[in-house]
Each structure stands twice: as C-alpha cells, then as structure tokens.
Design a protein around this motif. Structure first.
Motif, short mmCIF file in Angstrom:
data_model
loop_
_atom_site.label_atom_id
_atom_site.label_comp_id
_atom_site.label_asym_id
_atom_site.label_seq_id
_atom_site.Cartn_x
_atom_site.Cartn_y
_atom_site.Cartn_z
N HIS A 23 -14.69 38.91 -28.98
CA HIS A 23 -15.03 39.80 -27.86
C HIS A 23 -15.85 40.99 -28.33
N VAL A 24 -15.60 41.46 -29.55
CA VAL A 24 -16.45 42.51 -30.12
C VAL A 24 -17.88 41.99 -30.26
N ALA A 25 -18.01 40.78 -30.80
CA ALA A 25 -19.34 40.19 -30.96
C ALA A 25 -20.03 40.00 -29.61
N ARG A 26 -19.26 39.57 -28.62
CA ARG A 26 -19.82 39.38 -27.27
C ARG A 26 -20.36 40.68 -26.70
N VAL A 27 -19.53 41.72 -26.73
CA VAL A 27 -19.96 43.01 -26.16
C VAL A 27 -21.10 43.60 -26.98
N THR A 228 -10.58 46.82 -25.75
CA THR A 228 -10.60 46.99 -27.20
C THR A 228 -12.00 46.77 -27.74
N ALA A 229 -12.66 45.71 -27.29
CA ALA A 229 -14.01 45.42 -27.76
C ALA A 229 -14.98 46.54 -27.41
N ARG A 230 -14.84 47.11 -26.23
CA ARG A 230 -15.73 48.20 -25.83
C ARG A 230 -15.54 49.43 -26.72
#
Length: 261
Positions: A23-27, A228-230
C-alpha cells in the motif's frame, strides 16, 4: 502533481497485496514516485503482487532479491539498483519484521537467545543495515521511513517482537543523529494492528484486533492500510523537511489514552 513527483523510492516488505509495503508502494506511485521493490524470501510472489500496483502489469517496478540479514546481498544492493536505472534514491521504506514463533504468543520467559537474536537482527538491526546499504545512492539527502508498532507498552502475545520494536525506535533516533548532517531524515510510523499475513501469524493476534476498534478514539479498521501508507508517503515527501527521529502514530489515537472504557 503528486507530493513524490520525480522521486525514486525503494520499498521493502512487499509480499502480498495485504502487505503494508504494497500500500505504501501504491500510494507512492499515485503521488508520482518511481519505485523499486525488494523481495524475500519469494521474489516471484513479489513480482506477481507488483503487477497489481497502479503502474499495471506492463510496467512492473524492478524487484530485487534482498535478505536484510545477508551482508553480501546488502553490499550488492546499490549496484543492483544502479543496474535497473536507480542512479540515486530519494527515499527508503523499511517494512520488514520477523520473529520465530517461539518468540511470540506468550513464550517470553522461555524464548532462547538464538531466536531472540533472529528477531533483533531481522527487525531492528536491519533498519541500520538497509539504510547503510542505500547510503551511497543518497548523496542529496533523503528520507528513511520505517514501520513500527508502539513499543512503549508490553502488548499481549507480542513478546520479543515488542522488544525488537523498542530497539527499532532507538535505532531510528541514532540514525537520525548520525545521518542528519548528510540531510537524511529517519522517522517511523507506528501503525495500529492491520490484517497482514505477518500479523495473522502471531498467536493470539485476534485479541488485539477485536479490542483496537472499540478502544481507539477514532476507531480502527484492520482492513484499511491506506492511512498508514499515506503517513509513510507524507514523511517521504518534502513536506517534512525539518522532522527526523520522530514516531508518527497512525492507530486511531489508542496510544494517547489509558485503560479503555
């Protein structure tokens, strides 16, 4: 234009699409970053998961095998990144943690040192070793962000992983101290419990996931990794130019209260 437009970011810990790293990579991609991924122990699984990122199956980011406890692989990382077009790095995401089953689930008093050492090496020392492996590509400064779980308390079943996370928090402060003069910021995001594959492997983890949404002032959704990712992406950006050695809690506010009502 996104807040990571033009930046090159290395993201670790992507295994499945439930991984926080995914999700970090996605955002990060949505915010304009070019990303590379590391994978262990199954690079082919990470490659399949990477096809689900916004870049799509025809533009899968490079996936580099990396065991953060392997000195030879760490020494080769900067060269491998250069080989795939990453001549520099603007950010590094440490989303890595591992402890043997004997170090979790209420076995704290019986866990042998060998298993404790494994947890500390993979979950704590790896922040320092990964950062140093990437340092040759961070000549213009940058941001290192690690994933944390509040280590100020003794949580049920978390045991030696809690000790490892306490070490991670201390390690991040020392890295912030020593790398600040090079313009490198080091921060952590302490997330509430999320339904990742790693979390589900912790014996008794379900007890925390039941308690957290009821006790957190803002509530908590264990299926939603987006907040969290944001936070991680915000710390990777230029919007926190004078923040280092910090722990940002993304847990619905539970860390700020005493005993739940």
């Amino acid at each position: 234009m996104g807040i990571l437009e033009g930046k090159k970011i290395l993201v670790t810990g992507v295994l499945t699409d439930s991984s926080i790293g995914f999700h970090v990579a996605r955002v990060a991609q949505e915010q304009g970053a070019e990303i590379a991924l590391t994978a262990f122990p199954r690079p082919t699984l990470t490659e399949r998961t990477a096809r689900r990122l916004p870049s799509g199956p025809d533009a899968v980011p490079p996936v580099l095998e990396l065991d953060v406890t392997n000195a030879e692989q760490l020494d080769a990382l900067a060269g491998k990144l250069r080989d795939v077009g990453f001549d520099h790095l603007d950010g590094v995401v440490h989303a890595i943690g591992f402890a043997p089953q004997t170090a979790l689930g209420g076995n704290f008093l019986e866990t042998p040192w060998e298993d404790v050492a494994t947890a500390v090496h993979a979950s704590t020392f790896s922040l320092k070793s990964l950062t140093m492996a990437c340092l040759p590509l961070m000549n213009d400064g940058g941001s290192v962000v690690g994933l944390d779980f509040d280590a100020t308390k003794a949580w049920p079943v978390y045991d030696w992983m809690g000790v490892a996370k306490a070490g991670l928090e201390s390690c991040s402060r020392y890295l912030a101290k020593y790398l600040g003069p090079q313009g490198i910021r080091v921060n952590l995001v302490a997330a509430g419990p999320l339904g990742t594959m790693a979390a589900k492997s912790i014996p008794g983890f379900g007890g925390m996931t039941e308690m957290w949404p009821k006790a957190a002032p803002l509530g908590w959704d264990i299926k939603d990794s987006d907040p969290t990712a944001r936070a991680v992406v915000a710390l990777l950006s230029d919007w926190f130019p004078a923040t280092t050695g910090e722990i940002v809690h993304v847990d619905g506010g539970l860390h700020a209260i005493g005993a739940p009502e």
